[in-house]
Design a protein around this motif. Sequence first.
Motif, short mmCIF file in Angstrom:
data_model
loop_
_atom_site.label_atom_id
_atom_site.label_comp_id
_atom_site.label_asym_id
_atom_site.label_seq_id
_atom_site.Cartn_x
_atom_site.Cartn_y
_atom_site.Cartn_z
N GLY A 1 -1.21 4.98 2.32
CA GLY A 1 -1.49 4.22 1.12
C GLY A 1 -2.53 4.84 0.22
N ARG A 2 -3.15 5.94 0.61
CA ARG A 2 -4.17 6.57 -0.23
C ARG A 2 -3.51 7.47 -1.25
N ALA B 1 -3.93 1.78 5.50
CA ALA B 1 -5.17 1.92 4.74
C ALA B 1 -5.80 3.29 4.94
N LEU C 1 -6.13 -6.46 0.25
CA LEU C 1 -5.91 -6.20 1.67
C LEU C 1 -7.05 -6.70 2.55
N SER D 1 0.82 -1.21 0.00
CA SER D 1 0.00 0.00 0.00
C SER D 1 0.85 1.26 0.00
N VAL E 1 -4.34 1.42 -1.94
CA VAL E 1 -4.56 0.21 -1.14
C VAL E 1 -4.92 -0.94 -2.07
#
Length: 366
Positions: free
Chosen positions: A104-105, A100, A72, A63, A68
Amino acid sequence: MRGFGMSAWGWELLLGIGVATLGTFGSAVTTPGRIAVEAACGLALVLRRRHPVPVAVGVAAASLLGGVPFALPFAAYALAVRVRDSRVLWAVAVPAIAVAAGPGRPEGWPAVAPPRLVVEAAVIVCAPLLLGLYVRTRRDLAEREARGQVERARTEERARLAREMHDVVTHRVSLMVLQAGTLRMRAEAVRGEEVRAAAEQIRATGVQALDELRAVVGVLRAGDPVEAAPLSPQPDLPDLDALVRESRSVGVPVELVVRGEAPELPPPLSRTAYRIVQEALTNARKHAPGASVAVEVDYGPERVGVRVRNTPPRAGRPADPLPGGGSGLLGLRERVALVGGALWAGPTAEGGFEVRAELPVTAVAS
């Protein structure tokens, strides 16, 4: 699943390919690097059952490369179901939740409001984790309940075998001891033919005891068709005449009185009534030498009454040392309780002993 001709590994590989495909086409970023990450994470799910921690760590770390992975939630679920050490579980789960929610965004922390990050992290990681914990708890409860049922069944079977072995061995061996005592007293006063007849009685009783003991022990080996002994039908109320003749053959005067017409009795009740009479006759031979015994069986439409009463022991006649573990009456109480009846046992006013039982036919049949 195996009915469709595919092995467990085949289904795992199919799931991994499906997740990799969904992650590739469902992602807003379709660069070659992103496609490779989704494909690698999806295929890694094939190992999630055997290696849940490395798979979860690897998918969460992916991620950090941007976005993500679609795999996951599946990795988080497998982690919760498979890992029983809570320290390891949360040591992996907490960083996965944090990844998350933020790094990871694609937008990163500054571009997205914190409440939305919390909701997204809950959907992506927390919900699969909680679902996995719930499934694991239900499985553990089911396994514990199954083990408990097996242990209860084993305990009940051991108790049943102990009762059967006590009833069979004590009765037959006590007959052998009494027959040997009779032979000893007659050895000098009777002719050789009578001694041989008494010795043959002892031999026949010993053979019968060994056969019955082998039949009971054969239950323990029922899983082995070579070792298992063929089980003959267990004696019940119609066999009381033979039981009375055995006691008379060793010098115990026994009177059998049957009242009423015998109905079709359930096998457990009929066997229990037989064992009551057998144990009472054995105890009379052991503890009341020379006493006479009266056996009464009273058949009714809803119940069967059994009563065995012996007179006081004959004065001046010592009792032979007969084997016994002192658990005969306890075993009878357990048998009677299993068929819903009641048992009374104790000395009489005349100095003898009485065993009496009431066995309900209706309760056993239902």
